[in-house]
Design an enzyme around this catalytic site. Structure first.
Site, short mmCIF file in Angstrom:
data_model
loop_
_atom_site.label_atom_id
_atom_site.label_comp_id
_atom_site.label_asym_id
_atom_site.label_seq_id
_atom_site.Cartn_x
_atom_site.Cartn_y
_atom_site.Cartn_z
N ASP A 192 -2.51 -6.61 15.29
CA ASP A 192 -1.94 -5.26 15.31
C ASP A 192 -1.98 -4.66 16.71
O ASP A 192 -1.14 -3.81 17.05
CB ASP A 192 -2.73 -4.33 14.36
CG ASP A 192 -2.10 -4.26 12.98
OD1 ASP A 192 -0.90 -4.57 12.86
OD2 ASP A 192 -2.80 -3.88 12.03
N ARG A 203 0.83 -1.20 0.00
CA ARG A 203 0.00 0.00 0.00
C ARG A 203 0.87 1.25 0.00
O ARG A 203 2.08 1.19 0.23
CB ARG A 203 -0.92 0.00 1.23
CG ARG A 203 -2.01 -1.05 1.20
CD ARG A 203 -2.77 -1.13 2.52
NE ARG A 203 -1.96 -1.70 3.59
CZ ARG A 203 -2.37 -1.88 4.84
NH1 ARG A 203 -3.60 -1.51 5.17
NH2 ARG A 203 -1.58 -2.43 5.75
#
Length: 371
Positions: free
Chosen positions: A270, A15
């Site tokens: 995460d 990304r």
């Protein structure tokens, strides 16, 4: 303002913080945009497209960091990037500081203004900059889990939807938020036997109304969780406490009750993960096995579908980036308390209470940064 974006260097992260279209918007507002050469190749955006949108393309990340007033990224800065931050420079990206004391310490030491996508709020109490990646990760968790269930990848050799005459896989989704809802959508669409656990009666009612007979809902207490996990072929961990470390809901002891070759997908990794046996993995080596149970714990799942993820992310991050660039971060946050909620570190101080508690810092009221 000079706004910069660089090539992401986390393992298999394709990304990019700004699309050419976002660069065009920033340029139209009168800002200078710096882009590291090759930053957009993972989404099919060439340096020439960035130049055409108004960016100046620089040879390396160091040049971008040296000149930019604000750095727009996707993933948390890696050690080499943290070393390039300077006092007063704005960092606008996902940070996920609660499970990461080293990054927290480095950002505190940098003196930078660090705005975390995942703690920016909206009027409804949601997390609008986290939502699109949660949607992507929720949907991907079923793809990843289905692959891990294949015998070749260490799984039980079970097809999620089964076939006529053979029962489908049992999929248990822990958490009925954005990740859990999207995971359940995908699993139910493939014909799996889906159960969603959550502690909120309102969430369970909403899910029950939406899914009707296509998925079951169950209140998430210890007994129900233990029974559901023991019977599951695939478990999706989809819990979130904004800004804080995820609770460890599936213990090592519970693994002993599971079927050999069952799969755990920890989308909360995460934030430290919601399974006791989880540790972060990468797209290069996505799984590991503990007590016969396959764990998939990739910390940047949406990076695998970089083009979809980048455009979905830019749709929600660009308006705040424009506000910060147009007004300066202080005035932008004075006007928008939801953006102020994204301030995690400022001038060597931690302004996000859950992060401060997790790592033993004194918490600074983010309003103090605006004085």
């Amino acid at each position: 303002m000079i706004v910069g974006t660089v090539r992401e260097i986390k393992d298999h992260e394709y990304r990019v913080g700004l699309t050419p279209e976002s660069v065009h918007e920033l340029s139209a507002h009168g800002h200078d945009v710096l882009v590291e050469a090759g930053a957009g190749l993972g989404i099919g955006a060439t340096d020439e497209q960035y130049r055409h949108a108004g960016a100046e393309v620089l040879d390396d990340a160091a040049s971008v960091f040296a000149r930019a007033d604000m750095i727009v990224k996707v993933k948390e800065p890696q050690p080499a990037e943290r070393a390039m931050l300077r006092p007063g420079q704005i960092l606008y990206t996902y940070l996920h500081l609660a499970p990461d004391p080293e990054q927290t310490a480095a950002l505190v030491a940098s003196g930078a203004v660090c705005i975390a996508y995942e703690t920016v709020t909206d009027a409804g109490g949601g997390l609008p900059l986290l939502k699109p990646m949660s949607q992507v990760a929720g949907r991907m968790s079923i793809q990843a889990g289905a692959t891990a269930l294949e015998k070749e990848h260490g799984g039980r050799g079970v097809l999620l939807g089964g076939v006529p005459g053979v029962l489908p896989a049992k999929v248990v989704v822990i958490g009925g938020g954005v990740v859990g809802f999207n995971a359940a959508q995908m699993a139910a669409g493939l014909g799996a036997d889906v159960t969603i656990l959550d502690r909120s009666p309102e969430v369970l009612e909403r899910l029950g109304t939406y899914f009707e007979a296509r998925a079951k809902t169950r209140f998430s207490n210890k007994a129900n969780l233990e029974q559901s996990v023991a019977e599951a072929d695939l478990v999706i961990g989809a819990v979130l406490i904004p800004g804080a470390a995820a609770p460890k809901l599936v213990s090592r002891a519970m693994l002993a009750t599971m079927q050999r070759g069952a799969v755990l997908v920890d989308v909360a990794i995460d934030q430290g993960g919601c399974f006791e046996t989880s540790h972060p993995t990468t797209h290069s080596a996505p799984t590991f096995v503990v007590d016969g149970v396959v764990h998939y714990c990739v910390a940047n799942m949406p990076g695998a579908v970089a083009r979809t993820s980048t455009y979905a992310l830019n749709n929600v991050t660009l308006p705040h980036a424009l506000a910060v660039a147009d007004l300066g971060w202080r005035d932008a946050m004075r006007r928008d308390p939801h953006l102020l909620a994204g301030l995690n570190v400022w001038d060597g101080k931690v302004t996000c209470a859950p992060v401060a508690r997790q790592h033993g810092y004194a918490v600074t009221d983010p309003a103090e940064a605006l004085a």
